[in-house]
Structure formats: C-alpha cells, structure tokens
Design an enzyme around this catalytic site. Structure first.
Site, short mmCIF file in Angstrom:
data_model
loop_
_atom_site.label_atom_id
_atom_site.label_comp_id
_atom_site.label_asym_id
_atom_site.label_seq_id
_atom_site.Cartn_x
_atom_site.Cartn_y
_atom_site.Cartn_z
CG ASP A 67 -0.33 -0.39 2.39
OD1 ASP A 67 0.73 -0.47 2.64
OD2 ASP A 67 -1.34 -0.68 3.35
CG ASN A 136 -8.73 -0.54 12.11
OD1 ASN A 136 -7.95 -1.28 11.57
ND2 ASN A 136 -9.15 0.53 11.38
CG HIS A 138 -5.99 -1.65 8.89
ND1 HIS A 138 -5.87 -0.25 9.16
CD2 HIS A 138 -4.61 -2.20 9.22
CE1 HIS A 138 -4.46 0.12 9.40
NE2 HIS A 138 -3.76 -1.08 9.47
CD GLU A 143 -8.33 1.77 7.74
OE1 GLU A 143 -8.40 0.76 8.64
OE2 GLU A 143 -8.04 2.87 8.04
P1 PGA Z 1 2.06 -1.21 12.56
O1 PGA Z 1 1.21 -1.31 11.54
O2 PGA Z 1 3.16 -2.38 12.27
O3 PGA Z 1 2.79 -0.08 12.55
O4 PGA Z 1 1.43 -1.37 13.96
C1 PGA Z 1 0.45 -2.52 11.12
C2 PGA Z 1 -0.85 -2.17 10.12
O5 PGA Z 1 -1.42 -0.96 10.32
O6 PGA Z 1 -0.97 -3.01 9.41
#
Ligand code: PGA
Length: 245
Positions: A67, A136, A138, A143
């Site tokens: 992404d 959350n 995702h 999302e």
């Molecule tokens: P993070 O992000 O490793 O910084 O917690 C993970 C994500 O949002 O997929």
C-alpha cells in the site's frame, strides 16, 4: 491455519523472517508482497542480517508493496516506498526493476490501481504475502467494511488508522486516502503470513481469529485462506481463548 505464539517480539520477527527465507529457498524467483509499519521493522532487520551473512538472496525475487498514501511527494519520509527501500531493499540484492509499489501520484488512480493488479498477475501472483494487522483489524489499508472481493483501489483511511500513523508525520497531517491491494488480491496469495506483536494488537487478533468472520474485521477474511501462518508474540496472543492449532 497455523498460529505460532512466540515468547518475545524478537522471536516472532525471526519466525516471520524465516517464512520469507523459506519461500525464497523453495522458489528463488518468489513474488513477495511486503508491508510497512513498526511491526515488520525487525523482520527486515533480520532479513538484512541474513542476507549479509549469505543466508538469503533476493536476486531473482519480485516485491510488491502492499500500500501507499495518496499524494505524498516522491521520497517523502513517511512514504511506504521509501520505508521499504530504507528498511530492506537498499540492503539486499533485489534488482530495482522488480521492486513494485502502487503509484499514488498518478492523475488517474483507478488506472494505476488496475495496472498494479495486472503487474501482480503478470508476475504470476503472490507467493507470500507478509501482513501486519491494524488495531482495528485492517490488513494492508483494507479498513473495516472493505469487501472481501476487493482489489487494488483507492481507499479512505479511518481516523483510528490516521491517528496510529501520526508519529511518522510529525506535525503534518496524515493523508486521508491511500491506495492498497485488496482483500481478494491477498487471499489469492499462495501463502499469507500475518505478524502481530504487542498488547495493542491483542483485541484485533482475537477478533480476527476467534470472532465472527465479517467485513467489519478485515483480517478475519484470512480464516478462509488455505495456507495462513499467524505469528504472534505472547502479548498479541493474550486475548485468544482457544489453544492454537
Ligand atoms: P504497525 O502497523 O505495524 O505500525 O502497527 C500495522 C498495520 O497497520 O497494518
């Protein structure tokens, strides 16, 4: 689905790195989909270490970033392309032309998204998708509410995700939109490895693996994947109630 619970964050990172190394051992020309974020940092550090020690080569591999934020100028410190480059790609032997990232600055983003899907298809699909999970639920930037049949596309980020990612932007606002591979894109990967570490991910992990399979919890889609490895540290696994198996 295999769930591995590791004693420490470092051990979890090493286990996820081993999954990447194993994929490249079986298929040196493996197609990898790779995430950004704090969680995979130690995985990339381990892969860089192993590469320097002669333990893994990316010379025939292909990489797709999962992404990217929309609208960041090239080289912006918070861009995911730059992150992956600095954390991994600059330090290994992957040819630059086989490092792909969604083009998030094109005038026509729908065309760019379709081109990204096509590039994945032309590479004959993803062998291994390494994934983080948002608080959350995702995966990539899919999302809550993202359709399970979604493909690479432009998405709107939730306030929670933007707040979680604010530290990378300092005083600047976090972009409101991103381009992300879809859930269907990920489900077609021949292997998915989800890495979650830390107590902040425990609820999302429990929802993903023991809650209702629902588009409200994007990571729950992975329970339909035939070759999923979830690598957790004790803190991220702390809200699971069933023993892994
Ligand atoms: P993070 O992000 O490793 O910084 O917690 C993970 C994500 O949002 O997929």
């Amino acid at each position: 689905m295999e769930i591995v619970i590791c004693e420490s964050t470092e051990e979890a990172a090493r286990r996820a790195a081993r999954a990447v190394v194993d994929a490249l051992a079986v298929r040196p020309q493996a197609v990898l989909a790779l995430p950004t974020g704090n969680t995979p940092r130690p995985v990339y550090a381990e892969l860089v270490r192993l590469h320097a020690a002669g333990g893994v080569s990316f010379a025939r591999a292909t990489v797709f970033n999962l992404d990217e934020y929309l609208g960041l100028p090239a080289g912006h410190p918070a861009s995911f392309r730059r992150f992956l480059s600095e954390a991994l790609l600059q330090h290994v032997d992957l040819p630059a032309q086989r490092a792909h990232a969604p083009s998030a600055t094109e005038a026509n983003l729908d065309v760019a998204a379709a081109a990204y899907e096509r590039a994945i298809a032309e590479a004959e699909g993803i062998d291994l998708a390494l994934l983080g999970i948002g608080r959350n639920g995702h995966i990539a930037f899919n999302e809550p509410g993202a359709p399970f049949d979604s493909r690479t596309r432009v998405v709107t980020l939730s306030d929670a995700t933007r707040a979680a990612n604010q530290p990378a932007f300092g005083a600047e606002p976090v972009p409101k939109q991103a381009i992300t591979v879809g859930i269907a894109t990920l489900l077609e990967a021949r292997r998915c490895v989800l890495l979650a570490t830390g107590a902040a991910k425990a609820e999302a992990v429990a929802q993903a693996f023991e809650g209702v399979v629902s588009e409200q919890v994007p990571a729950s889609a992975l329970r339909g994947h035939p070759n999923l490895l979830a690598v957790l540290d004790r803190a991220a696994a702390s809200r699971l109630t069933r023993s892994p198996g």
